[in-house]
Write a protein that holds these residues in place. Sequence first.
Motif, mmCIF file in Angstrom:
data_model
loop_
_atom_site.group_PDB
_atom_site.id
_atom_site.type_symbol
_atom_site.label_atom_id
_atom_site.label_comp_id
_atom_site.label_asym_id
_atom_site.label_seq_id
_atom_site.Cartn_x
_atom_site.Cartn_y
_atom_site.Cartn_z
ATOM 1 N N SER A 18 0.812 -1.217 0.000
ATOM 2 C CA SER A 18 0.000 0.000 0.000
ATOM 3 C C SER A 18 0.850 1.274 0.000
ATOM 4 C CB SER A 18 -0.945 0.013 1.203
ATOM 5 O OG SER A 18 -0.210 0.006 2.409
ATOM 6 N N ILE A 19 2.125 1.163 0.402
ATOM 7 C CA ILE A 19 3.014 2.326 0.399
ATOM 8 C C ILE A 19 4.238 2.074 -0.483
ATOM 9 C CG2 ILE A 19 2.298 3.257 2.632
ATOM 10 C CD1 ILE A 19 4.694 1.887 3.908
ATOM 11 N N SER A 20 4.095 1.188 -1.460
ATOM 12 C CA SER A 20 5.236 0.778 -2.280
ATOM 13 C C SER A 20 5.817 1.941 -3.087
ATOM 14 C CB SER A 20 4.823 -0.364 -3.210
ATOM 15 O OG SER A 20 3.741 0.028 -4.041
ATOM 16 N N ASN A 21 4.974 2.857 -3.560
ATOM 17 C CA ASN A 21 5.492 3.998 -4.334
ATOM 18 C C ASN A 21 6.423 4.855 -3.478
ATOM 19 O OD1 ASN A 21 3.927 3.090 -6.416
ATOM 20 N ND2 ASN A 21 2.371 4.681 -6.250
ATOM 21 N N VAL A 42 -1.341 14.834 10.797
ATOM 22 C CA VAL A 42 -0.166 15.659 10.529
ATOM 23 C C VAL A 42 -0.551 16.636 9.419
ATOM 24 C CG1 VAL A 42 2.266 15.707 9.877
ATOM 25 C CG2 VAL A 42 1.339 13.706 11.076
ATOM 26 N N ASN A 43 -0.557 17.928 9.744
ATOM 27 C CA ASN A 43 -1.028 18.942 8.786
ATOM 28 C C ASN A 43 -2.383 18.571 8.196
ATOM 29 O OD1 ASN A 43 1.298 20.321 9.308
ATOM 30 N ND2 ASN A 43 2.020 20.366 7.198
ATOM 31 N N GLY A 44 -3.243 18.017 9.036
ATOM 32 C CA GLY A 44 -4.590 17.663 8.606
ATOM 33 C C GLY A 44 -4.722 16.279 8.014
ATOM 34 N N VAL A 45 -3.597 15.615 7.691
ATOM 35 C CA VAL A 45 -3.625 14.280 7.097
ATOM 36 C C VAL A 45 -3.597 13.236 8.207
ATOM 37 C CG1 VAL A 45 -2.423 12.646 5.595
ATOM 38 C CG2 VAL A 45 -2.474 15.088 5.014
ATOM 39 N N GLN A 46 -4.526 12.295 8.161
ATOM 40 C CA GLN A 46 -4.641 11.330 9.264
ATOM 41 C C GLN A 46 -3.552 10.263 9.205
ATOM 42 O OE1 GLN A 46 -8.606 9.931 10.171
ATOM 43 N NE2 GLN A 46 -7.820 8.062 11.071
ATOM 44 N N VAL A 47 -3.032 9.943 10.387
ATOM 45 C CA VAL A 47 -2.069 8.853 10.556
ATOM 46 C C VAL A 47 -2.859 7.567 10.746
ATOM 47 C CG1 VAL A 47 -0.208 7.937 11.994
ATOM 48 C CG2 VAL A 47 -0.378 10.405 11.580
ATOM 49 N N GLY A 48 -2.450 6.524 10.067
ATOM 50 C CA GLY A 48 -3.210 5.269 10.089
ATOM 51 C C GLY A 48 -2.838 4.345 11.225
ATOM 52 N N GLY A 49 -3.236 4.675 12.436
ATOM 53 C CA GLY A 49 -2.977 3.800 13.576
ATOM 54 C C GLY A 49 -1.570 3.959 14.115
ATOM 55 N N PHE A 68 3.192 7.761 2.875
ATOM 56 C CA PHE A 68 1.795 7.892 2.474
ATOM 57 C C PHE A 68 1.377 6.811 1.484
ATOM 58 C CE2 PHE A 68 4.256 10.889 -0.144
ATOM 59 C CZ PHE A 68 3.875 10.546 -1.437
ATOM 60 N N LEU A 69 0.081 6.569 1.458
ATOM 61 C CA LEU A 69 -0.491 5.516 0.632
ATOM 62 C C LEU A 69 -0.305 5.820 -0.853
ATOM 63 C CD1 LEU A 69 -3.861 4.902 2.526
ATOM 64 C CD2 LEU A 69 -1.693 3.699 2.807
ATOM 65 N N ASN A 70 -0.273 4.779 -1.645
ATOM 66 C CA ASN A 70 -0.111 4.927 -3.089
ATOM 67 C C ASN A 70 -1.228 5.780 -3.679
ATOM 68 O OD1 ASN A 70 2.046 3.200 -2.881
ATOM 69 N ND2 ASN A 70 0.978 1.428 -3.708
ATOM 70 N N ASP A 71 -0.862 6.650 -4.600
ATOM 71 C CA ASP A 71 -1.843 7.384 -5.389
ATOM 72 C C ASP A 71 -1.268 7.588 -6.784
ATOM 73 O OD1 ASP A 71 -0.007 9.456 -5.190
ATOM 74 O OD2 ASP A 71 -1.122 10.516 -3.630
ATOM 75 N N LEU A 75 -17.521 3.877 -2.702
ATOM 76 C CA LEU A 75 -17.094 3.349 -1.411
ATOM 77 C C LEU A 75 -16.124 4.334 -0.781
ATOM 78 C CD1 LEU A 75 -17.221 0.851 0.503
ATOM 79 C CD2 LEU A 75 -15.183 0.011 -0.678
ATOM 80 N N THR A 76 -16.421 4.785 0.422
ATOM 81 C CA THR A 76 -15.556 5.761 1.079
ATOM 82 C C THR A 76 -14.276 5.094 1.577
ATOM 83 O OG1 THR A 76 -16.636 5.411 3.220
ATOM 84 C CG2 THR A 76 -17.485 7.180 1.838
ATOM 85 N N ILE A 77 -13.244 5.907 1.721
ATOM 86 C CA ILE A 77 -11.972 5.476 2.310
ATOM 87 C C ILE A 77 -11.751 6.330 3.548
ATOM 88 C CG2 ILE A 77 -9.489 5.221 1.968
ATOM 89 C CD1 ILE A 77 -10.028 5.091 -1.022
ATOM 90 N N SER A 78 -11.524 5.700 4.673
ATOM 91 C CA SER A 78 -11.399 6.419 5.932
ATOM 92 C C SER A 78 -10.394 7.559 5.847
ATOM 93 C CB SER A 78 -10.992 5.449 7.045
ATOM 94 O OG SER A 78 -10.795 6.133 8.263
ATOM 95 N N ALA A 79 -10.857 8.759 6.226
ATOM 96 C CA ALA A 79 -10.025 9.969 6.314
ATOM 97 C C ALA A 79 -9.492 10.450 4.974
ATOM 98 C CB ALA A 79 -8.876 9.775 7.294
ATOM 99 N N LEU A 80 -10.084 9.989 3.886
ATOM 100 C CA LEU A 80 -9.700 10.465 2.560
ATOM 101 C C LEU A 80 -10.922 11.006 1.829
ATOM 102 C CD1 LEU A 80 -7.200 7.825 1.133
ATOM 103 C CD2 LEU A 80 -6.692 10.080 2.052
ATOM 104 N N THR A 81 -10.664 11.780 0.781
ATOM 105 C CA THR A 81 -11.740 12.308 -0.059
ATOM 106 C C THR A 81 -11.851 11.452 -1.312
ATOM 107 O OG1 THR A 81 -11.449 14.577 0.727
ATOM 108 C CG2 THR A 81 -12.546 14.286 -1.394
ATOM 109 N N ARG A 82 -13.012 10.876 -1.509
ATOM 110 C CA ARG A 82 -13.275 10.108 -2.722
ATOM 111 C C ARG A 82 -14.046 11.016 -3.680
ATOM 112 N NH1 ARG A 82 -13.783 4.767 -4.317
ATOM 113 N NH2 ARG A 82 -11.828 4.522 -3.205
ATOM 114 N N LYS A 83 -13.498 11.221 -4.882
ATOM 115 C CA LYS A 83 -14.112 12.131 -5.846
ATOM 116 C C LYS A 83 -14.849 11.337 -6.920
ATOM 117 C CE LYS A 83 -10.636 15.741 -5.151
ATOM 118 N NZ LYS A 83 -9.666 16.658 -5.792
#
Length: 343
Positions: free
Chosen positions: A66-69, A144-151, A93-96, A322-330
């Motif tokens: 999930s964080i390979s990039n 962190v700066n508004g971005v959620q830490v995942g556990g 951060f997670l892949n995007d 489908l929502t993703i916790s603490a993220l914006t799905r567009k």
Amino acid sequence: MFNHFFSFKGHLCSIKKGICKPLGALLLFAFIFSCKKEKPVSADDGSLEPQQLIKNITSELADADSISNFINALKKLSLTKEEVSDGITVFAFLNDEVPVTPTIVRDHIIKGSLNHYELYNKRIFSALSGKELKITRVADTIWVNGVQVGGKQIIYNDNDAVHAIKSSLSPTTTTDELHTTTIEVTVWDGSKWSITKPKGEVISGATVNLYASQRDYANGKVAYSEKTNATGKASLKRLAPGRYYIEAFYSNKTNTFRNAVEPNNGFYMGYAISGIFQSDTDVNTAAKQNNAAPGNFKWVDLNNDGIIDGKDYYGLPYESTLTISALTRKTEISIGFLNNKKP
């Protein structure tokens, strides 16, 4: 944080008989002073090598797909001994779809190895790039700066700590709003289609309703609702995680085209929009349907028989996300009429 161990062994030769005590004392002092001054640092002094540290981290996270990039970019990063002298904390951060570079990675590393409990509220750190990172904490949830830490941290030891975060910190500031589970819907008015406007026009003031299920839609049980702004966007925030079915409408323009006034077995059924016809060629190569023309909605051929009829009804609303916790799905929704080109 790091202990440097220095050792030396001195072997003092015995002072032969016949040499006077003052001379012996002088020689002894000179020998000890010389040993202390010139003794080299041991090869195993425990000092941290930056590239070895990065290798350790990337090896431990080799299976973290999930964080390979981020990890691939971290492998290319060059750090100095001074930067890692107290260890490092990495926010991966997670892949995007945004390319990750070593320069971006530097926005996500701070000095010192800090575990989950050391990231306390209002603490501000400076990343290796100089970027300021502000911690916000509510109970065990951290941003962190508004971005959620995942556990809690996924790696922690004396030399390094790694925390997974939901998105990149590079575009953020210390004053950013806390990210929540959000769906951002852009609503397009398909009835305003033209050759130069393949989606139509964005529409302000449209209502966007979210439903937890298609049955809730049939029962009129709205979970969340918002109006679109001047750019045609409706931002529905602080959602409970899950899948939501989306209804959008403005006056009598809609994305839900019911085949009956009343629900059927607890559901409204109707055609599902798969796009807008863009040309006569598009019309001729699609499944056959009534009112097929450039600018009209193209319906989903559910049974793939090449004909749009009553066998192609879906449960409504058809569009969902489908929502993703603490993220914006567009997502984007088109609204209009059953026949946009009707005179």
